[in-house]
Design a protein around this motif. Structure first.
Motif, PDB file in Angstrom:
ATOM      1  N   VAL A  33       0.846  -1.212   0.000  1.00  5.07           N
ATOM      2  CA  VAL A  33       0.000   0.000   0.000  1.00  5.07           C
ATOM      3  C   VAL A  33       0.872   1.250   0.000  1.00  5.07           C
ATOM      4  CG1 VAL A  33      -1.665   1.326   1.373  1.00  5.07           C
ATOM      5  CG2 VAL A  33      -1.995  -1.111   1.049  1.00  5.07           C
ATOM      6  N   THR A  34       1.934   1.237   0.790  1.00  6.10           N
ATOM      7  CA  THR A  34       2.858   2.381   0.821  1.00  6.10           C
ATOM      8  C   THR A  34       3.463   2.615  -0.556  1.00  6.10           C
ATOM      9  OG1 THR A  34       3.389   1.930   3.134  1.00  6.10           O
ATOM     10  CG2 THR A  34       4.921   3.314   1.913  1.00  6.10           C
ATOM     11  N   LEU A  47       0.896   4.064  -3.039  1.00  2.62           N
ATOM     12  CA  LEU A  47       0.600   5.476  -2.794  1.00  2.62           C
ATOM     13  C   LEU A  47       1.768   6.373  -3.196  1.00  2.62           C
ATOM     14  CD1 LEU A  47      -1.235   5.232   0.646  1.00  2.62           C
ATOM     15  CD2 LEU A  47      -2.241   5.875  -1.547  1.00  2.62           C
ATOM     16  N   THR A  69       2.168   7.058  -7.180  1.00  6.63           N
ATOM     17  CA  THR A  69       1.165   7.825  -7.919  1.00  6.63           C
ATOM     18  C   THR A  69       1.694   9.163  -8.407  1.00  6.63           C
ATOM     19  OG1 THR A  69       0.312   8.844  -5.905  1.00  6.63           O
ATOM     20  CG2 THR A  69      -0.756   6.802  -6.659  1.00  6.63           C
ATOM     21  N   ILE A 122       1.358  11.909  -6.800  1.00  8.35           N
ATOM     22  CA  ILE A 122       0.514  12.950  -6.220  1.00  8.35           C
ATOM     23  C   ILE A 122       1.011  13.212  -4.792  1.00  8.35           C
ATOM     24  CG2 ILE A 122      -1.837  13.569  -5.542  1.00  8.35           C
ATOM     25  CD1 ILE A 122      -2.784  11.584  -7.729  1.00  8.35           C
ATOM     26  N   ALA A 154      -0.274  14.678  -2.200  1.00  9.36           N
ATOM     27  CA  ALA A 154      -1.192  14.392  -1.091  1.00  9.36           C
ATOM     28  C   ALA A 154      -1.208  12.893  -0.775  1.00  9.36           C
ATOM     29  CB  ALA A 154      -2.596  14.869  -1.430  1.00  9.36           C
ATOM     30  N   LEU A 155      -1.173  12.044  -1.804  1.00 10.91           N
ATOM     31  CA  LEU A 155      -1.161  10.604  -1.561  1.00 10.91           C
ATOM     32  C   LEU A 155       0.179  10.140  -1.002  1.00 10.91           C
ATOM     33  CD1 LEU A 155      -3.161   9.151  -4.572  1.00 10.91           C
ATOM     34  CD2 LEU A 155      -3.915   9.537  -2.230  1.00 10.91           C
ATOM     35  N   ALA A 156       1.254  10.809  -1.401  1.00  9.51           N
ATOM     36  CA  ALA A 156       2.563  10.481  -0.832  1.00  9.51           C
ATOM     37  C   ALA A 156       2.577  10.817   0.661  1.00  9.51           C
ATOM     38  CB  ALA A 156       3.663  11.236  -1.567  1.00  9.51           C
ATOM     39  N   VAL A 174      -0.119  10.751   2.567  1.00 10.84           N
ATOM     40  CA  VAL A 174      -0.984   9.739   3.181  1.00 10.84           C
ATOM     41  C   VAL A 174      -0.228   8.423   3.345  1.00 10.84           C
ATOM     42  CG1 VAL A 174      -3.083   8.362   2.795  1.00 10.84           C
ATOM     43  CG2 VAL A 174      -3.098  10.815   2.381  1.00 10.84           C
ATOM     44  N   ALA A 175       0.785   8.177   2.522  1.00 12.93           N
ATOM     45  CA  ALA A 175       1.552   6.933   2.580  1.00 12.93           C
ATOM     46  C   ALA A 175       2.304   6.785   3.904  1.00 12.93           C
ATOM     47  CB  ALA A 175       2.536   6.866   1.418  1.00 12.93           C
TER      48      ALA A 175
END
Length: 182
Positions: A123-124, A127, A130, A132, A134-136, A138-139
């Motif tokens: 999952v890391t 993320l 991507t 992006i 914001a997703l980095a 969230v990772a």
């Protein structure tokens, strides 16, 4: 009497370490098999390297490799279930037995279980790739879960060598258990 118990503890440690090594070997074999399948896929799609690989073919090959870790984690959970480890939701069968843990504690226990480590790392990675920001950001959460689970697993391994009857640290941390015997 102490020597008999010591020999049984040593056999218990050896069985646990052998099972853990086999589980790690199956993960590595799954990753190697998926990698080999991805290479064959790319060679077939490019006429043995004669043509450039298309974007969708590259994505397909990467997907084959990236699916190995979550599939292995799911397989480990199915093996636990087949061995009779219950995942909560049962009543105590005997008067002195403790009641099952709450749903949130069982969820924390499942999230910290060593079988989930490849999934958290996967999952890391997904993320982070991507692109992006914001997703980095969230990772950080799945990576923290991965590190926490890995540290608890390493601590459990050290404790197992010292005291084979001790419960794994992820059960102690979540203050819950799946209800299966050790």
């Amino acid at each position: 009497m102490d020597t008999a118990r010591g020999h049984e503890a040593a056999r218990s440690r050896a069985r646990w370490l052998a099972a853990w090594g086999l589980d790690l070997l199956t993960l590595l074999a799954a990753l190697a098999g998926c990698g080999l399948l991805a290479i064959v896929w790319m060679l077939v799609r490019t006429d043995r390297g004669r043509y450039d690989l298309g974007t969708w073919d590259a994505i397909g090959a990467l997907s084959l490799c990236a699916a190995a870790a979550p599939a292995w984690s799911a397989w480990q959970w199915l093996r636990l279930r087949d061995r009779g480890v219950t995942f909560g939701g049962r009543e105590p069968s005997q008067p002195g037995e403790a009641a099952p843990a709450s749903t949130s504690r069982r969820a924390l226990l499942a999230a910290l279980h060593p079988a989930m480590l490849p999934l958290w790392l996967w999952v890391t990675a997904m993320l982070m790739t991507t692109g992006i920001a914001a997703l980095a950001f969230v990772a950080v959460l799945p990576f923290t879960m991965f590190l926490t689970g890995a540290l608890l697993m390493l601590g459990s391994m050290a404790m197992l060598l010292a005291r084979p009857s001790a419960a794994p640290l992820h059960e102690w941390f979540a203050r819950a258990s799946f209800g299966g015997g050790r």
